[in-house]
Design an enzyme around this catalytic site. Structure first.
Site, PDB file in Angstrom:
ATOM      1  N   HIS A 118       0.782  -1.054  -0.028  1.00  0.00           N
ATOM      2  CA  HIS A 118      -0.057   0.066  -0.086  1.00  0.00           C
ATOM      3  C   HIS A 118       0.772   1.446  -0.012  1.00  0.00           C
ATOM      4  CE1 HIS A 118       0.422   0.906   4.292  1.00  0.00           C
ATOM      5  NE2 HIS A 118       0.376  -0.241   4.571  1.00  0.00           N
ATOM      6  N   CYS A 134       3.250  -4.563   6.898  1.00  0.00           N
ATOM      7  CA  CYS A 134       3.068  -4.506   5.411  1.00  0.00           C
ATOM      8  C   CYS A 134       4.151  -4.018   4.547  1.00  0.00           C
ATOM      9  CB  CYS A 134       1.613  -3.595   5.221  1.00  0.00           C
ATOM     10  SG  CYS A 134      -0.099  -4.011   5.819  1.00  0.00           S
TER      11      CYS A 134
END
Length: 159
Positions: A118, A134
Site C-alpha cells: 500500500h 505490510c
C-alpha cells in the site's frame, strides 16, 4: 508478471514473464522484522498471491481505514490531527499466502493478518523497515504497480 520483494535490500521488483525487470522501487517492510505469526507486526515471507485490489479510482493519497476510502486525502492537517495513525494511502494490494503452515491458514495466515502492499505518506523514508508488517510504497509507485498487475499475480517475499 510476478513481484519479488527483497526484505534485506528493501526493494520490490516487478518482473515480466521473461524475467525482465519492469519496475524496481524501494519499500519499507515491518519494523519488527520478518515473521508469519498473527499479531507479531512482522512481514511474512514466502510465496503469496494478490487476492484483492482495492482503491481503483480513489485520488492519490486517498486515505483508507479498514480497506474503505474515508473520503479524505492525506496532507499536513491530517498528519497533525492523527499523529499516531498507520497511514494506508492511494491503493491496496491485499496478499494471501500460498504455503499452508507457513503463510496460509491458522495463526500464520497472511490474508487474515491483513497484509498489504500500500501507499504511505511520501515523507516517510523508504529503504528502512518501519511498517506494522505490510509493505509500504511511495504513492506514485503503488499507483504504477496497481495498474500493471491483476488479481492472481504471484508475490515472493524473501529475506
Amino acid at each position: 508478471m510476478h513481484i519479488d520483494i527483497d526484505i534485506s535490500h528493501q526493494r520490490l521488483q516487478l518482473r515480466d514473464g521473461a524475467g525482465a525487470v519492469r519496475m524496481d522501487v524501494p519499500i519499507s517492510s515491518g519494523v519488527k522484522g520478518v515473521g508469519e505469526v498473527k499479531g507479531s507486526g512482522c512481514t511474512p515471507r514466502g510465496l503469496h498471491v494478490i487476492r484483492a485490489k482495492v482503491g481503483a479510482g480513489v485520488p492519490e493519497r486517498g486515505v483508507f481505514v479498514s480497506r474503505r476510502f474515508t473520503g479524505e486525502v492525506y496532507g499536513p492537517d491530517l498528519a497533525r490531527y492523527y499523529p499516531q495513525r498507520d497511514w494506508v494511502l492511494t491503493r491496496i494490494l491485499w496478499l494471501s499466502g500460498l504455503e499452508p503452515g507457513r503463510n496460509r491458514l491458522g495463526p500464520v495466515d497472511t490474508f487474515r493478518r491483513l497484509i498489504y502492499l500500500h501507499g504511505c505518506p511520501d515523507e516517510l523514508p523508504m529503504g528502512t523497515p518501519l511498517s506494522h508488517g505490510c509493505i509500504r510504497l511511495r504513492n506514485a509507485d503503488i499507483l504504477a504497480l496497481f495498474e500493471q498487475v491483476p488479481v492472481g499475480t504471484q508475490v515472493h517475499i524473501r529475506d
